[in-house]
Design an enzyme around this catalytic site. Structure first.
Site, PDB file in Angstrom:
ATOM      1  N   ASP A   1      28.761 -48.446 -77.853  1.00 29.16           N
ATOM      2  CA  ASP A   1      27.717 -47.855 -78.706  1.00 29.16           C
ATOM      3  C   ASP A   1      28.294 -47.482 -80.072  1.00 29.16           C
ATOM      4  OD1 ASP A   1      29.219 -45.723 -77.842  1.00 29.16           O
ATOM      5  OD2 ASP A   1      27.508 -44.501 -77.170  1.00 29.16           O
ATOM      6  N   SER A   2      29.619 -47.670 -80.232  1.00 29.49           N
ATOM      7  CA  SER A   2      30.217 -47.573 -81.567  1.00 29.49           C
ATOM      8  C   SER A   2      29.589 -48.614 -82.492  1.00 29.49           C
ATOM      9  CB  SER A   2      31.737 -47.765 -81.497  1.00 29.49           C
ATOM     10  OG  SER A   2      32.072 -48.905 -80.743  1.00 29.49           O
TER      11      SER A   2
ATOM     12  N   ASP B   1      27.658 -50.423 -73.226  1.00 30.89           N
ATOM     13  CA  ASP B   1      27.457 -48.969 -73.219  1.00 30.89           C
ATOM     14  C   ASP B   1      25.988 -48.612 -73.045  1.00 30.89           C
ATOM     15  OD1 ASP B   1      29.764 -47.473 -73.351  1.00 30.89           O
ATOM     16  OD2 ASP B   1      29.899 -47.532 -75.534  1.00 30.89           O
TER      17      ASP B   1
ATOM     18  N   LYS C   1      28.700 -48.943 -69.008  1.00 34.13           N
ATOM     19  CA  LYS C   1      29.573 -47.765 -69.131  1.00 34.13           C
ATOM     20  C   LYS C   1      28.723 -46.571 -69.530  1.00 34.13           C
ATOM     21  CE  LYS C   1      32.665 -47.248 -72.698  1.00 34.13           C
ATOM     22  NZ  LYS C   1      32.123 -46.054 -73.402  1.00 34.13           N
TER      23      LYS C   1
ATOM     24  N   GLU D   1      28.951 -42.116 -70.317  1.00 32.15           N
ATOM     25  CA  GLU D   1      29.888 -41.038 -70.666  1.00 32.15           C
ATOM     26  C   GLU D   1      29.653 -39.784 -69.829  1.00 32.15           C
ATOM     27  OE1 GLU D   1      29.945 -40.268 -74.879  1.00 32.15           O
ATOM     28  OE2 GLU D   1      30.309 -42.377 -75.363  1.00 32.15           O
TER      29      GLU D   1
ATOM     30  N   GLU E   1      39.513 -41.113 -73.246  1.00 27.53           N
ATOM     31  CA  GLU E   1      39.581 -41.132 -74.717  1.00 27.53           C
ATOM     32  C   GLU E   1      40.156 -39.817 -75.252  1.00 27.53           C
ATOM     33  OE1 GLU E   1      36.093 -42.630 -76.645  1.00 27.53           O
ATOM     34  OE2 GLU E   1      36.762 -42.001 -78.641  1.00 27.53           O
TER      35      GLU E   1
HETATM   36  O1  KIV Z   1      31.748 -47.294 -78.064  1.00 28.69           O
HETATM   37  C1  KIV Z   1      32.960 -47.517 -78.010  1.00 28.69           C
HETATM   38  O2  KIV Z   1      33.537 -48.252 -78.831  1.00 28.69           O
HETATM   39  C2  KIV Z   1      33.730 -46.900 -76.935  1.00 28.69           C
HETATM   40  C3  KIV Z   1      35.209 -47.066 -76.934  1.00 28.69           C
HETATM   41  C4  KIV Z   1      35.833 -46.410 -78.085  1.00 28.69           C
HETATM   42  C5  KIV Z   1      35.826 -46.682 -75.659  1.00 28.69           C
HETATM   43  O3  KIV Z   1      33.163 -46.277 -76.090  1.00 28.69           O
END
Ligand code: KIV
Length: 263
Positions: free
Chosen positions: A42-43, A81, A110, A112, A179
């Protein structure tokens, strides 16, 4: 690489290498590399869309990036994500969000944090959706955490993270991102689990590492966190290439005979 290989790699002490990706072209380039796993993080909200944090990532955004990456790198294991709050409304809404990402081409999702997620993770896993956990500096909690700060520095917060890691393993997660936590805590957590840990800012003792694609290649020149190593400086050839093109257009050197269609 499939879900089971994550266990095998940890058992045989072979490091797992994950990298983020958000678009077709980069995914195709990654498909030609030996990277084990691609994370459609989600980055994307920050790296691809310029938002200030990951809270702006939405399910349609993550579906679009996941589908593009899956078209470019169908030979890779793709983790997508689940965006902010998409797995916190109800089980039905959460399952539908996972369904959207899996149908877009993800091999796993994934999410969180552990608190309040264990039941959902168990349900997703029992329904055929591999789930990767994520603990430590969980960016979707940036406001709750009071900023982007290293986590697990006190005895009590370290203990909480260890307990949460075990809870995620018990719930059925096949791997766990750690992280921005102290490296010895990452080591302790990694040793306490049978599932592999994948670190970012968590030191060398995790079962693998993950970094953002643009950071690895030196395409992101605005901000470099302490834990990032740039393995190339592609912003330089990028600038040189674009400037060479501009120069050639301006002085009439491009296009030439071979670039033209002739009658
Ligand atoms: O969204 C992302 O890039 C991440 C990583 C930094 C683990 O969750």
């Amino acid at each position: 690489m499939n879900r089971l290989d994550f266990h095998l790699k940890k058992a045989s002490n072979e490091k797992i290498c994950m990298i983020t990706c958000y678009d077709y072209t980069s995914a195709f380039l990654l498909s030609q590399t030996e990277v084990d796993c691609i994370l459609v993080g989600d980055s994307a909200a920050m790296v691809m869309h310029g938002f200030k944090d990951t809270l702006s990532a939405t399910l349609p955004m993550m579906r679009m990036h996941t589908a593009a990456v899956s078209r470019g790198a169908s030979n890779k294991f793709i983790v997508s994500d689940m965006p902010f709050l998409s797995y916190r409304k109800s089980q039905t809404v959460s399952v539908n969000a996972a369904l959207t990402l899996m149908q877009a081409g993800a091999n796993a999702v994934k999410l969180e944090g552990a608190l309040g997620n264990v039941k959902l993770i168990r349900h997703l896993v029992e329904s055929g959706v591999p789930v990767m956990g994520h603990l430590g500096l969980t960016p979707q909690f940036v406001h709750q955490l009071g900023g982007y700060k290293v986590q697990g520095k006190t005895d009590s917060s370290a203990k909480q993270l260890q307990e949460q890691a075990l809870a995620l393993e018990e719930a059925g997660c096949f791997a766990l991102v750690l992280e921005c936590i102290p490296k010895l805590l990452a080591k302790t957590i990694t040793q306490s689990l049978t599932i592999p840990t994948i670190g970012i800012g968590a030191g060398p003792h995790t079962s693998g590492q993950v970094l953002v694609y643009q950071d690895v290649l030196g395409l992101n020149v605005q901000f470099t966190p302490k834990f990032v190593k740039k393995f190339a400086s592609l912003h330089i050839p990028h600038g040189q290439g674009v400037n060479a093109y501009i120069q050639a257009v301006k002085c009439g050197e491009f296009p030439q005979h071979e670039h033209c269609y002739h009658d």
